[in-house]
Design a protein around this motif. Structure first.
Motif, PDB file in Angstrom:
ATOM      1  N   ARG A  61       0.855  -1.189   0.000  1.00 52.55           N
ATOM      2  CA  ARG A  61       0.000   0.000   0.000  1.00 52.55           C
ATOM      3  C   ARG A  61       0.888   1.236   0.000  1.00 52.55           C
ATOM      4  N   PRO A  62       0.354   2.330  -0.482  1.00 58.16           N
ATOM      5  CA  PRO A  62       1.157   3.561  -0.534  1.00 58.16           C
ATOM      6  C   PRO A  62       1.655   3.972   0.855  1.00 58.16           C
ATOM      7  N   ASN A  63       2.775   4.642   0.858  1.00 57.83           N
ATOM      8  CA  ASN A  63       3.366   5.223   2.071  1.00 57.83           C
ATOM      9  C   ASN A  63       3.803   4.202   3.119  1.00 57.83           C
ATOM     10  N   SER A  64       4.103   2.978   2.692  1.00 50.02           N
ATOM     11  CA  SER A  64       4.559   1.992   3.668  1.00 50.02           C
ATOM     12  C   SER A  64       6.083   1.866   3.706  1.00 50.02           C
ATOM     13  N   GLY A  65       6.780   2.666   2.900  1.00 46.59           N
ATOM     14  CA  GLY A  65       8.233   2.738   2.984  1.00 46.59           C
ATOM     15  C   GLY A  65       8.640   3.712   4.078  1.00 46.59           C
ATOM     16  N   LEU A  66       9.918   3.892   4.253  1.00 47.22           N
ATOM     17  CA  LEU A  66      10.422   4.745   5.327  1.00 47.22           C
ATOM     18  C   LEU A  66       9.949   6.189   5.188  1.00 47.22           C
ATOM     19  N   PHE A  67      10.056   6.774   3.995  1.00 46.30           N
ATOM     20  CA  PHE A  67       9.665   8.179   3.845  1.00 46.30           C
ATOM     21  C   PHE A  67       8.175   8.384   4.095  1.00 46.30           C
ATOM     22  N   GLY A  68       7.334   7.539   3.538  1.00 43.56           N
ATOM     23  CA  GLY A  68       5.896   7.660   3.764  1.00 43.56           C
ATOM     24  C   GLY A  68       5.528   7.485   5.221  1.00 43.56           C
ATOM     25  N   THR A  69       6.213   6.569   5.888  1.00 44.65           N
ATOM     26  CA  THR A  69       5.967   6.326   7.303  1.00 44.65           C
ATOM     27  C   THR A  69       6.363   7.540   8.132  1.00 44.65           C
ATOM     28  N   LEU A  70       7.549   8.083   7.872  1.00 48.91           N
ATOM     29  CA  LEU A  70       8.020   9.238   8.647  1.00 48.91           C
ATOM     30  C   LEU A  70       7.189  10.483   8.367  1.00 48.91           C
ATOM     31  N   ASP A  71       6.754  10.654   7.128  1.00 37.64           N
ATOM     32  CA  ASP A  71       5.995  11.851   6.764  1.00 37.64           C
ATOM     33  C   ASP A  71       4.613  11.890   7.406  1.00 37.64           C
ATOM     34  N   GLN A  72       4.142  10.776   7.935  1.00 38.58           N
ATOM     35  CA  GLN A  72       2.851  10.733   8.632  1.00 38.58           C
ATOM     36  C   GLN A  72       2.941  11.308  10.043  1.00 38.58           C
ATOM     37  N   LEU A  73       4.159  11.512  10.521  1.00 44.69           N
ATOM     38  CA  LEU A  73       4.364  11.874  11.913  1.00 44.69           C
ATOM     39  C   LEU A  73       4.690  13.344  12.093  1.00 44.69           C
ATOM     40  N   THR A  74       4.170  13.920  13.157  1.00 44.25           N
ATOM     41  CA  THR A  74       4.570  15.257  13.568  1.00 44.25           C
ATOM     42  C   THR A  74       5.859  15.150  14.379  1.00 44.25           C
TER      43      THR A  74
ATOM     44  N   GLY B  70      11.094  -1.515   9.899  1.00 44.55           N
ATOM     45  CA  GLY B  70      10.242  -2.393  10.702  1.00 44.55           C
ATOM     46  C   GLY B  70      10.126  -1.936  12.142  1.00 44.55           C
ATOM     47  N   ALA B  71      11.234  -1.513  12.730  1.00 44.01           N
ATOM     48  CA  ALA B  71      11.207  -1.039  14.118  1.00 44.01           C
ATOM     49  C   ALA B  71      10.312   0.190  14.246  1.00 44.01           C
ATOM     50  N   ILE B  72      10.445   1.120  13.321  1.00 45.76           N
ATOM     51  CA  ILE B  72       9.632   2.340  13.356  1.00 45.76           C
ATOM     52  C   ILE B  72       8.153   1.998  13.178  1.00 45.76           C
ATOM     53  N   ARG B  73       7.853   1.100  12.264  1.00 43.50           N
ATOM     54  CA  ARG B  73       6.445   0.743  12.026  1.00 43.50           C
ATOM     55  C   ARG B  73       5.850   0.049  13.263  1.00 43.50           C
ATOM     56  N   GLN B  74       6.653  -0.699  13.994  1.00 43.12           N
ATOM     57  CA  GLN B  74       6.170  -1.281  15.249  1.00 43.12           C
ATOM     58  C   GLN B  74       5.961  -0.201  16.304  1.00 43.12           C
ATOM     59  N   MET B  75       6.852   0.780  16.347  1.00 42.80           N
ATOM     60  CA  MET B  75       6.703   1.882  17.289  1.00 42.80           C
ATOM     61  C   MET B  75       5.415   2.661  17.042  1.00 42.80           C
ATOM     62  N   LEU B  76       5.014   2.769  15.785  1.00 43.54           N
ATOM     63  CA  LEU B  76       3.780   3.508  15.440  1.00 43.54           C
ATOM     64  C   LEU B  76       2.559   2.899  16.118  1.00 43.54           C
ATOM     65  N   LYS B  77       2.576   1.610  16.345  1.00 41.70           N
ATOM     66  CA  LYS B  77       1.440   0.959  17.008  1.00 41.70           C
ATOM     67  C   LYS B  77       1.232   1.514  18.419  1.00 41.70           C
ATOM     68  N   VAL B  78       2.320   1.907  19.058  1.00 45.17           N
ATOM     69  CA  VAL B  78       2.231   2.504  20.381  1.00 45.17           C
ATOM     70  C   VAL B  78       1.924   4.000  20.256  1.00 45.17           C
ATOM     71  N   ILE B  79       2.618   4.680  19.375  1.00 50.23           N
ATOM     72  CA  ILE B  79       2.481   6.130  19.223  1.00 50.23           C
ATOM     73  C   ILE B  79       1.073   6.526  18.793  1.00 50.23           C
ATOM     74  N   LYS B  80       0.486   5.783  17.891  1.00 49.97           N
ATOM     75  CA  LYS B  80      -0.822   6.134  17.337  1.00 49.97           C
ATOM     76  C   LYS B  80      -1.998   5.581  18.139  1.00 49.97           C
TER      77      LYS B  80
END
Length: 153
Positions: free
Chosen positions: A31-44, A142-152
Motif C-alpha cells: 500500500r502507498p506510504n509503507s516505505g520509510l519516507f511515507g511512514t516518517l511523513d505521517q508523523l509530527t 520495521g522497528a519504526i512501524r512497530q513503534m507507530l502501534k504505540v504512538i498512534k
C-alpha cells in the motif's frame, strides 16, 4: 557486477525508502506510504519525539541517516570514516524544524546512496556494505512501524 543483481538491489532499496511499486512489494505492505519516507511523513515532531522502549522515531530516523552517510563514504573512498555510533542515537526530542531537517538529510543520503549504486566498482567488500545497509534500513523501517502501534494508540 551483474546488471540484473544491481537493478534488483536498487529495487529493494527503493522499496525500503520509497515504498512498494504499483504492482506490489517484495517485503513492505502493498500500500502507498509503507516505505520509510511515507511512514516518517505521517508523523509530527511531537509524534517522532515520543519514547517507546527507550528510544524515539526521531532517533531511529537520524541513526538511519547517520549510517547511510557512513555507507556513502565507504562506497566513495573505500573505507569507513570515523563514526560515533553512540552519538547517532542522541536525538530524542525534536521540534518541527528539526524533524524536517532529519527527514531532508535522510532523503539526501538515500539519493546519494541510490546514485552511487550505478557508479561504484562492485566487488565483494562493497557488495557486502550495500547489502548490509539495505538490511539495516529494512530493520529500522520495521522497528519504526512497530513503534507507530504505540504512538498512534
Amino acid at each position: 557486477m551483474n546488471e540484473t543483481l544491481r537493478n534488483s538491489v536498487k529495487t529493494m532499496v527503493k522499496e525500503t525508502f520509497e515504498g512498494p511499486p504499483r504492482e506490489g512489494g517484495m517485503f513492505t505492505e502493498s500500500r502507498p506510504n509503507s516505505g520509510l519516507f511515507g511512514t516518517l511523513d505521517q508523523l509530527t515532531a511531537n509524534d517522532a519525539s515520543i519514547a517507546v522502549n527507550g528510544t524515539t522515531v526521531a532517533a531511529h530516523a537520524d541513526h538511519t541517516r547517520f549510517y547511510l552517510w557512513g555507507t556513502n563514504a565507504i562506497l566513495k573512498v573505500g573505507k569507513q570514516p570515523e563514526m560515533d555510533w553512540g552519538g547517532s542515537w542522541k536525538i530524542n526530542l525534536v521540534d518541527e524544524k528539526g524533524w524536517n531537517r532529519i527527514r531532508e538529510e535522510l532523503r539526501h543520503e538515500y539519493l546519494t546512496f541510490l546514485e552511487t549504486l550505478d557508479v561504484i566498482e562492485w566487488n565483494e567488500p562493497l557488495t557486502k556494505e550495500v547489502l548490509g545497509s539495505l538490511a539495516h534500513s529494512a530493520y529500522h523501517l520495521g522497528a519504526i512501524r512497530q513503534m507507530l502501534k504505540v504512538i498512534k494508540k
